[in-house]
Design a protein around this motif. Structure first.
Motif, PDB file in Angstrom:
ATOM      1  N   GLY A   1      39.689  32.351  31.691  1.00  0.00           N
ATOM      2  CA  GLY A   1      40.237  33.552  32.315  1.00  0.00           C
ATOM      3  C   GLY A   1      39.438  34.073  33.495  1.00  0.00           C
ATOM      4  N   GLN A   2      38.348  33.396  33.829  1.00  0.00           N
ATOM      5  CA  GLN A   2      37.489  33.854  34.927  1.00  0.00           C
ATOM      6  C   GLN A   2      38.158  33.573  36.272  1.00  0.00           C
ATOM      7  OE1 GLN A   2      33.607  32.115  34.806  1.00  0.00           O
ATOM      8  NE2 GLN A   2      33.026  32.909  36.799  1.00  0.00           N
ATOM      9  N   ALA A   3      38.393  34.627  37.035  1.00  0.00           N
ATOM     10  CA  ALA A   3      39.090  34.485  38.315  1.00  0.00           C
ATOM     11  C   ALA A   3      38.160  33.949  39.396  1.00  0.00           C
ATOM     12  CB  ALA A   3      39.652  35.833  38.747  1.00  0.00           C
ATOM     13  N   LEU A   4      38.731  33.181  40.295  1.00  0.00           N
ATOM     14  CA  LEU A   4      38.003  32.711  41.477  1.00  0.00           C
ATOM     15  C   LEU A   4      38.133  33.762  42.575  1.00  0.00           C
ATOM     16  CD1 LEU A   4      39.199  29.019  41.439  1.00  0.00           C
ATOM     17  CD2 LEU A   4      36.873  29.796  41.095  1.00  0.00           C
ATOM     18  N   THR A   5      37.100  33.889  43.390  1.00  0.00           N
ATOM     19  CA  THR A   5      37.144  34.915  44.434  1.00  0.00           C
ATOM     20  C   THR A   5      38.040  34.524  45.599  1.00  0.00           C
ATOM     21  OG1 THR A   5      35.144  33.975  45.421  1.00  0.00           O
ATOM     22  CG2 THR A   5      34.872  35.816  43.882  1.00  0.00           C
ATOM     23  N   GLY A   6      38.062  33.254  45.956  1.00  0.00           N
ATOM     24  CA  GLY A   6      38.807  32.842  47.144  1.00  0.00           C
ATOM     25  C   GLY A   6      40.123  32.146  46.891  1.00  0.00           C
TER      26      GLY A   6
END
Length: 154
Positions: free
Chosen positions: A103-108
């Motif tokens: 569930g960890q979102a990527l910044t870009g």
């Protein structure tokens, strides 16, 4: 085929990154992150491909001097060690890392990290498959215990 596609997408991503930064004066935020993950995927799939083709580096000058039976036993031991490493680190560890970061979102990028980490178990399974395949071929006598690493002389 996967390596070719990954490399092509990596080249296109980096070319766009340079073009956007140098020509458009507006660097893309997503290209750097995508290029990093593509490079990792390409490296792992490339390693699996080289392993499948028995093109990996081997320091085998001592093993080649052993009797055939010991040479086969050493080759099988090495394949077993590769299976153990791949199963423990790539497959089991890769699934754990993917699960923890699912569930960890990527910044870009509009994605999460977890699915991107699935490359580890995928390539681990490929390596295990080919380790077993090469082991069985050595046992049957279809392959040399140690891959021929000598360069072909024309």
């Amino acid at each position: 085929m996967a390596c070719v596609v990954l490399f092509a997408v990596l080249v296109l991503t980096v070319v766009w990154q340079v073009f956007a930064r140098q020509v458009l004066n507006s660097p893309s935020a997503w290209t750097s992150e995508l290029a990093q993950y593509l490079f990792v995927w390409l490296g792992l799939f490339g390693a699996a491909l080289v392993f499948a083709e028995r093109g990996h580096i081997a320091v085998d000058f001592v093993v080649r001097k052993l009797p055939t039976t010991l040479e086969k036993a050493t080759a099988l031991f090495v394949q077993l060690a590769i299976v153990a490493f791949s199963a423990l680190v790539l497959v089991w560890g890769g699934f754990r890392v993917a699960e923890k970061s699912w569930g960890q979102a990527l910044t870009g990028l509009p994605a999460t990290v977890g699915p991107l980490y699935l490359v580890m178990p995928i390539t681990g399974i490929i390596i295990i498959f080919y380790a077993i395949y090469h082991s069985l071929a050595v046992i049957r006598g279809d392959e040399e215990p140690i891959a021929d690493t000598e360069p072909d002389v024309v």
